[in-house]
Design an enzyme around this catalytic site. Structure first.
Site, short mmCIF file in Angstrom:
data_model
loop_
_atom_site.label_atom_id
_atom_site.label_comp_id
_atom_site.label_asym_id
_atom_site.label_seq_id
_atom_site.Cartn_x
_atom_site.Cartn_y
_atom_site.Cartn_z
N ASP A 58 0.31 -0.47 0.23
CA ASP A 58 0.07 -0.02 0.17
C ASP A 58 0.96 1.05 0.07
OD1 ASP A 58 -1.84 -1.19 -0.25
OD2 ASP A 58 -2.69 -2.05 2.13
N ASP A 78 -6.83 -5.30 -4.82
CA ASP A 78 -5.88 -3.31 -3.82
C ASP A 78 -5.02 -3.36 -5.01
OD1 ASP A 78 -7.35 -5.67 -2.52
OD2 ASP A 78 -7.22 -3.87 -1.00
#
Length: 367
Positions: free
Chosen positions: A89, A149
């Protein structure tokens, strides 16, 4: 919907709490619709920075600019100290903070920080299998997987290629994208949340879920990551095959929307199920549709995105909850692990980004 009123609401909420979050960030989710600030230690810290930059663009208010620049310093510090960077991330963190800062202000220090962050993300790449590992130790066979993601994290690498002309960034981002669309998208164009490879042979093994209802269901936010992530991949690669893939994953998402166009937390649920929604998934998908429409016009998809935004703005904001310091109610982090509907920091960001896209279809995105 009243677009200007919706934007003004996000401005007023954020402005009212600028001092509260001057040295902190809203966490992943609220509690009783109220965020309690925390240090820059979460995978979600970049979303608040993104909100500040969007509001500065929309209003020209220097208070948003000053707060955003103040927070930018903590992203350099986090990089230097290696605070919670052992995951994929990095893109969420540094695209909406330092890349956005550089694009809007030309700050070379922020450009350097974002490129250093891109190098950290590159270290999570497995060249033998062609993917960026999501979590866990890099030599752990049980963590040898990627998740849907990450399509939203690789734009950091595509951007790094653009500003440095170093092909290595593009090659890793492109290979990860290809591995994703070849494995994590099912035959019916629903998606797995996560996909495992064999650690020894580097061959595909199986798709599973981490936050969806089951391995065979379709986690709503995962499908929306696919909608937006593929649109972003097309933006950078202009690969024609992605158009059909985008159309099909978006059709699947739309097919399982309930009457008010705000999905339940997993697409296996519908009206009457009694299950919570996920407004963040709705906002993410709307952003993806708005982005792809810049390249391939699709009136049907645009009507859905506009209906999503109308539904969010009229029925799912915190306007009736003056104690709240978030934008959207009914966001869902991890229902599988017992979370209740709340504001989510990413849901708030993507809602405001979608409003920006409606106001300015030619908006120069941070991604």
């Amino acid at each position: 919907m009243n677009l200007e009123k919706s934007i003004k609401f996000t401005e007023q909420v954020t402005k009212a709490h600028l001092k509260e979050f001057y040295d902190t960030f809203p966490p992943e989710t609220s509690h009783n619709l109220v965020y309690v600030g925390k240090e820059n230690i979460s995978w979600t810290s970049g979303f608040y920075e993104g909100i500040l930059w969007l509001l500065y663009e929309l209003t020209g208010d220097k208070d948003f600019y000053n707060s955003a620049k103040h927070h930018s310093k903590s992203f350099r510090e986090r990089l230097d100290k290696g605070i919670d960077l052992e995951h994929h991330d990095i893109g969420f963190l540094y695209t909406l903070s330092c890349v956005a800062d550089y694009k809007l202000t030309g700050d070379e220090k922020q450009k350097r920080t974002a490129l250093d962050a891109a190098d950290i993300l590159m270290k999570r790449y497995h060249p033998e299998a062609g993917f960026i590992q999501a979590w866990g130790e890099m030599n752990d066979p049980g963590s040898y997987r990627f998740i849907i993601d990450c399509l939203m994290n690789i734009p950091l690498l595509f951007w790094a290629n653009e500003v440095t002309d170093e092909q290595r960034y593009f090659d890793v981002a492109y290979r990860h994208m290809k591995t994703t669309v070849d494995n994590i998208i099912r035959d019916d164009y629903s998606t797995y949340h996560t996909f495992f490879f064999d650690y020894k042979t580097h061959r595909p093994l199986e798709g599973k879920t981490a936050q969806g209802y089951s391995d065979d269901s379709c986690w709503s936010r995962g499908q929306s990551w696919a909608v937006y992530g593929i649109a972003l991949a097309y933006h950078y690669t202009k690969e024609e095959s992605l158009i059909e893939i985008f159309n099909n994953v978006t059709e699947y998402f739309i097919k399982y929307l309930p009457a008010d166009s705000i999905p339940y937390w997993d697409l296996c649920f519908g009206d009457g199920s009694g299950e919570p929604r996920d407004t963040s998934a709705a906002a993410i998908a709307a952003c993806g549709i708005f982005e792809m429409n810049k390249y391939v016009k699709n009136e049907k998809f645009m009507k859905v995105a506009e209906k999503i935004m109308e539904s969010l703005s009229e029925n799912y904001t915190t306007e009736k909850h003056p104690e709240s310091n978030g934008f959207l109610t009914d966001g869902m982090y991890s229902r599988k692990y017992g979370d209740e509907p709340e504001c989510t920091s990413w849901g708030d960001y993507f809602y405001l980004e979608a409003l920006m896209r409606m106001k300015n279809p030619d908006w120069k995105m941070y991604w």
